[in-house]
Motif scaffolding. Sequence first.
Motif, PDB file in Angstrom:
ATOM      1  N   UNK A  17       0.810  -1.227   0.000  1.00 29.44           N
ATOM      2  CA  UNK A  17       0.000   0.000   0.000  1.00 29.44           C
ATOM      3  C   UNK A  17       0.842   1.275   0.000  1.00 29.44           C
ATOM      4  N   UNK A  18       1.934   1.279   0.751  1.00 33.38           N
ATOM      5  CA  UNK A  18       2.814   2.455   0.790  1.00 33.38           C
ATOM      6  C   UNK A  18       3.396   2.720  -0.601  1.00 33.38           C
ATOM      7  N   UNK A  70      -2.874  -8.517  -4.100  1.00 30.36           N
ATOM      8  CA  UNK A  70      -1.743  -8.176  -3.227  1.00 30.36           C
ATOM      9  C   UNK A  70      -2.037  -6.928  -2.402  1.00 30.36           C
ATOM     10  N   UNK A  71      -2.753  -5.979  -2.981  1.00 33.13           N
ATOM     11  CA  UNK A  71      -3.084  -4.739  -2.273  1.00 33.13           C
ATOM     12  C   UNK A  71      -4.108  -4.942  -1.165  1.00 33.13           C
ATOM     13  N   UNK A  72      -4.887  -6.004  -1.248  1.00 33.38           N
ATOM     14  CA  UNK A  72      -5.964  -6.199  -0.279  1.00 33.38           C
ATOM     15  C   UNK A  72      -5.767  -7.439   0.591  1.00 33.38           C
ATOM     16  N   UNK A  73      -4.628  -8.088   0.508  1.00 30.99           N
ATOM     17  CA  UNK A  73      -4.338  -9.287   1.304  1.00 30.99           C
ATOM     18  C   UNK A  73      -3.358  -8.975   2.420  1.00 30.99           C
ATOM     19  N   UNK A  74      -3.250  -9.902   3.366  1.00 31.60           N
ATOM     20  CA  UNK A  74      -2.248  -9.855   4.439  1.00 31.60           C
ATOM     21  C   UNK A  74      -2.327  -8.591   5.290  1.00 31.60           C
ATOM     22  N   UNK A  75      -3.512  -8.028   5.425  1.00 31.65           N
ATOM     23  CA  UNK A  75      -3.705  -6.805   6.203  1.00 31.65           C
ATOM     24  C   UNK A  75      -3.448  -5.538   5.417  1.00 31.65           C
ATOM     25  N   UNK A  76      -3.059  -5.669   4.147  1.00 33.70           N
ATOM     26  CA  UNK A  76      -2.784  -4.482   3.333  1.00 33.70           C
ATOM     27  C   UNK A  76      -4.021  -3.629   3.110  1.00 33.70           C
ATOM     28  N   UNK A  77      -5.207  -4.243   3.098  1.00 37.19           N
ATOM     29  CA  UNK A  77      -6.425  -3.479   2.852  1.00 37.19           C
ATOM     30  C   UNK A  77      -6.612  -2.373   3.885  1.00 37.19           C
ATOM     31  N   UNK A  78      -6.224  -2.625   5.132  1.00 36.85           N
ATOM     32  CA  UNK A  78      -6.341  -1.616   6.182  1.00 36.85           C
ATOM     33  C   UNK A  78      -5.373  -0.461   5.954  1.00 36.85           C
ATOM     34  N   UNK A  80      -4.326   0.502   2.839  1.00 37.05           N
ATOM     35  CA  UNK A  80      -4.544   1.081   1.515  1.00 37.05           C
ATOM     36  C   UNK A  80      -5.329   2.378   1.573  1.00 37.05           C
ATOM     37  N   UNK A  81      -6.172   2.510   2.570  1.00 40.04           N
ATOM     38  CA  UNK A  81      -6.990   3.712   2.675  1.00 40.04           C
ATOM     39  C   UNK A  81      -8.011   3.765   1.557  1.00 40.04           C
ATOM     40  N   UNK A  82      -8.223   4.956   1.030  1.00 41.11           N
ATOM     41  CA  UNK A  82      -9.240   5.121  -0.014  1.00 41.11           C
ATOM     42  C   UNK A  82      -8.643   5.131  -1.424  1.00 41.11           C
TER      43      UNK A  82
END
Length: 112
Positions: A17-18, A70-78, A80-82
């Motif tokens: 996400x970063x 990949x952007x929404x797995x492993x806690x990345x969804x939290x 990623x923001x909007x």
Amino acid sequence: EGQGVPAAFPPLAGHMPELYRADGGPEYIVNVVLNGLQGEIEVLGQSYNGVMTAFRQLSDTEIAAIINHELTSWGNDALLGDAPLLTPEDVAAQREPPRSAAEVLELRPQLP
């Protein structure tokens, strides 16, 4: 679990996400999947020097789906923001010109 392999492949968990939210991040990520990546990069203070194979044979829809996973797995969804997820059109926009893995590496320095 998206943790990567020390010294070879960087973690996706907590980092995607970063990278994606950075200016030029979505385009860079698409280029990595489309064209591959070779050379040393630094992620979260660790150096990695592996080889990412190019996946140009995949469709724009498949590449967008992989990156969005990949952007929404492993806690990345939290984390990623909007930020909007990729579309197949975003992938198509990066197909030309084809880049070498070394050229993709040159896109990296300004990214986290």
